[in-house]
Design a protein around this motif. Structure first.
Motif, PDB file in Angstrom:
ATOM      1  N   GLN A  16      71.900  58.317  45.497  1.00  0.00           N
ATOM      2  CA  GLN A  16      72.741  57.987  44.347  1.00  0.00           C
ATOM      3  C   GLN A  16      74.227  57.947  44.684  1.00  0.00           C
ATOM      4  O   GLN A  16      75.006  57.280  44.003  1.00  0.00           O
ATOM      5  CB  GLN A  16      72.488  58.999  43.221  1.00  0.00           C
ATOM      6  CG  GLN A  16      71.092  58.905  42.634  1.00  0.00           C
ATOM      7  CD  GLN A  16      70.733  60.120  41.798  1.00  0.00           C
ATOM      8  OE1 GLN A  16      71.196  61.231  42.055  1.00  0.00           O
ATOM      9  NE2 GLN A  16      69.890  59.924  40.787  1.00  0.00           N
ATOM     10  N   LYS A  17      74.629  58.653  45.732  1.00  0.00           N
ATOM     11  CA  LYS A  17      76.048  58.713  46.075  1.00  0.00           C
ATOM     12  C   LYS A  17      76.539  57.455  46.786  1.00  0.00           C
ATOM     13  O   LYS A  17      77.748  57.255  46.923  1.00  0.00           O
ATOM     14  CB  LYS A  17      76.331  59.941  46.937  1.00  0.00           C
ATOM     15  CG  LYS A  17      75.678  59.912  48.322  1.00  0.00           C
ATOM     16  CD  LYS A  17      75.903  61.222  49.052  1.00  0.00           C
ATOM     17  CE  LYS A  17      75.214  61.249  50.413  1.00  0.00           C
ATOM     18  NZ  LYS A  17      75.405  62.552  51.077  1.00  0.00           N
ATOM     19  N   GLU A  18      75.629  56.599  47.239  1.00  0.00           N
ATOM     20  CA  GLU A  18      76.025  55.397  47.974  1.00  0.00           C
ATOM     21  C   GLU A  18      76.361  54.267  47.011  1.00  0.00           C
ATOM     22  O   GLU A  18      75.603  53.964  46.099  1.00  0.00           O
ATOM     23  CB  GLU A  18      74.911  54.957  48.921  1.00  0.00           C
ATOM     24  CG  GLU A  18      75.273  53.743  49.747  1.00  0.00           C
ATOM     25  CD  GLU A  18      74.214  53.378  50.759  1.00  0.00           C
ATOM     26  OE1 GLU A  18      74.107  52.185  51.089  1.00  0.00           O
ATOM     27  OE2 GLU A  18      73.477  54.275  51.225  1.00  0.00           O
TER      28      GLU A  18
ATOM     29  N   PHE B 186      79.981  56.267  50.925  1.00  0.00           N
ATOM     30  CA  PHE B 186      79.396  57.476  50.345  1.00  0.00           C
ATOM     31  C   PHE B 186      79.971  58.698  51.025  1.00  0.00           C
ATOM     32  O   PHE B 186      80.477  58.620  52.145  1.00  0.00           O
ATOM     33  CB  PHE B 186      77.865  57.481  50.430  1.00  0.00           C
ATOM     34  CG  PHE B 186      77.287  57.339  51.817  1.00  0.00           C
ATOM     35  CD1 PHE B 186      76.926  58.452  52.565  1.00  0.00           C
ATOM     36  CD2 PHE B 186      77.065  56.079  52.355  1.00  0.00           C
ATOM     37  CE1 PHE B 186      76.365  58.317  53.823  1.00  0.00           C
ATOM     38  CE2 PHE B 186      76.500  55.940  53.620  1.00  0.00           C
ATOM     39  CZ  PHE B 186      76.152  57.054  54.356  1.00  0.00           C
TER      40      PHE B 186
ATOM     41  N   CYS C 114      77.756  65.247  53.149  1.00  0.00           N
ATOM     42  CA  CYS C 114      77.793  66.660  52.773  1.00  0.00           C
ATOM     43  C   CYS C 114      78.445  67.502  53.869  1.00  0.00           C
ATOM     44  O   CYS C 114      78.570  67.064  55.013  1.00  0.00           O
ATOM     45  CB  CYS C 114      76.389  67.180  52.470  1.00  0.00           C
ATOM     46  SG  CYS C 114      75.405  67.546  53.926  1.00  0.00           S
TER      47      CYS C 114
ATOM     48  N   PRO D 128      70.070  62.640  45.155  1.00  0.00           N
ATOM     49  CA  PRO D 128      71.531  62.561  45.227  1.00  0.00           C
ATOM     50  C   PRO D 128      72.047  61.873  46.489  1.00  0.00           C
ATOM     51  O   PRO D 128      73.095  61.231  46.468  1.00  0.00           O
ATOM     52  CB  PRO D 128      71.969  64.033  45.181  1.00  0.00           C
ATOM     53  CG  PRO D 128      70.867  64.719  44.458  1.00  0.00           C
ATOM     54  CD  PRO D 128      69.619  64.018  44.932  1.00  0.00           C
ATOM     55  N   SER D 129      71.288  61.998  47.591  1.00  0.00           N
ATOM     56  CA  SER D 129      71.713  61.368  48.842  1.00  0.00           C
ATOM     57  C   SER D 129      71.685  59.851  48.744  1.00  0.00           C
ATOM     58  O   SER D 129      72.388  59.163  49.488  1.00  0.00           O
ATOM     59  CB  SER D 129      70.823  61.836  49.998  1.00  0.00           C
ATOM     60  OG  SER D 129      71.028  63.210  50.245  1.00  0.00           O
TER      61      SER D 129
ATOM     62  N   TYR E 231      85.949  57.867  44.916  1.00  0.00           N
ATOM     63  CA  TYR E 231      86.093  57.617  46.355  1.00  0.00           C
ATOM     64  C   TYR E 231      87.514  57.167  46.685  1.00  0.00           C
ATOM     65  O   TYR E 231      88.077  57.530  47.718  1.00  0.00           O
ATOM     66  CB  TYR E 231      85.073  56.593  46.823  1.00  0.00           C
ATOM     67  CG  TYR E 231      83.658  57.132  46.897  1.00  0.00           C
ATOM     68  CD1 TYR E 231      83.420  58.493  47.067  1.00  0.00           C
ATOM     69  CD2 TYR E 231      82.564  56.291  46.808  1.00  0.00           C
ATOM     70  CE1 TYR E 231      82.135  58.994  47.146  1.00  0.00           C
ATOM     71  CE2 TYR E 231      81.271  56.783  46.884  1.00  0.00           C
ATOM     72  CZ  TYR E 231      81.065  58.136  47.052  1.00  0.00           C
ATOM     73  OH  TYR E 231      79.779  58.629  47.130  1.00  0.00           O
TER      74      TYR E 231
ATOM     75  N   GLU F  58      83.490  68.214  53.175  1.00  0.00           N
ATOM     76  CA  GLU F  58      82.882  66.894  53.026  1.00  0.00           C
ATOM     77  C   GLU F  58      83.717  65.846  53.756  1.00  0.00           C
ATOM     78  O   GLU F  58      84.923  65.998  53.926  1.00  0.00           O
ATOM     79  CB  GLU F  58      82.762  66.510  51.541  1.00  0.00           C
ATOM     80  CG  GLU F  58      81.691  67.266  50.793  1.00  0.00           C
ATOM     81  CD  GLU F  58      82.047  68.718  50.595  1.00  0.00           C
ATOM     82  OE1 GLU F  58      81.133  69.567  50.623  1.00  0.00           O
ATOM     83  OE2 GLU F  58      83.243  69.030  50.431  1.00  0.00           O
TER      84      GLU F  58
END
Length: 200
Positions: free
Chosen positions: A23-25, A146, A149, A20-21, A33, A107
């Motif tokens: 995939q979020k970019e 991105f 967290c 996920p770290s 966003y 976040e």
């Protein structure tokens, strides 16, 4: 003292990056966003130049930035202390990093890209606040975006932490740094009105 000097040692210290770290970019402002940016009233802007690094705050009623398309943000530059460290840096190195905050939300949103300084009259007029125009507007072209967290916020209890009364005031800091050349009490007494008068 053990010092990490190689990428291999560094990566072994932290382990693999979770999917996920990565995939979020994205390299564009996805609609989720964009929704986040439209609620953000505050960001820290980071730049680099011949005089060194700079990271400084930016704030306005939300949204702080205007999203014009999936790769472009507009950030007004309001009046401040005239150090213009960030803007000086941009003249030689257009790279920027921004970290956006929403009060009470753990976040944050990170945007990396490049910026140029615009002073087009119509553009400045479109960012007027209280009848005052920004000095200029940064047009930021997005390279990566991105969300970060919330662990740092949770650890710091930022939104429920110590009150301002528990840290030195601006006047106290200036008095100490100038060895009394600045009268800290006078500075603090005049500061609220000065800030109100020069907010925009």
């Amino acid at each position: 003292m053990t010092v990490i000097r190689t990428l291999e040692d560094l990566e072994s210290l932290f382990g693999e990056v979770g999917a996920p770290s990565l995939q979020k970019e994205t390299d564009v402002l996805h609609s989720v966003y964009r929704q986040w940016l439209e609620a953000a009233p505050f960001a820290v802007l980071a730049t680099s130049g011949p005089g060194g690094l700079d990271a400084s705050p930016r704030g306005d009623p939300a949204p702080l930035v205007r999203v014009t398309d999936e790769r472009t943000l507009l950030l007004p530059e309001r009046r401040g202390n005239n150090r213009i460290d960030s803007l000086r840096n941009l003249l030689s190195d257009p790279r920027v990093g921004l970290l956006f905050f929403i009060p009470g939300v753990n976040e944050t949103l990170r945007v990396n890209g490049t910026a140029r300084i615009l002073t087009t009259p119509d553009l400045l007029a479109s960012f007027a606040q209280d009848g005052k125009l920004p000095k200029c507007v940064l047009e930021i072209t997005v390279d990566t975006v991105f969300f970060q967290c919330g662990r740092a916020m949770l650890r710091s209890v930022l939104w429920t932490g110590p009150s301002a009364a528990e840290v030195p005031t601006p006047g106290a800091m200036l008095a100490a740094l100038t060895r009394g050349e600045v009268d800290g009490a006078d500075y603090d007494a005049a500061l609220p009105q000065r800030q109100r008068d020069t907010l925009y």
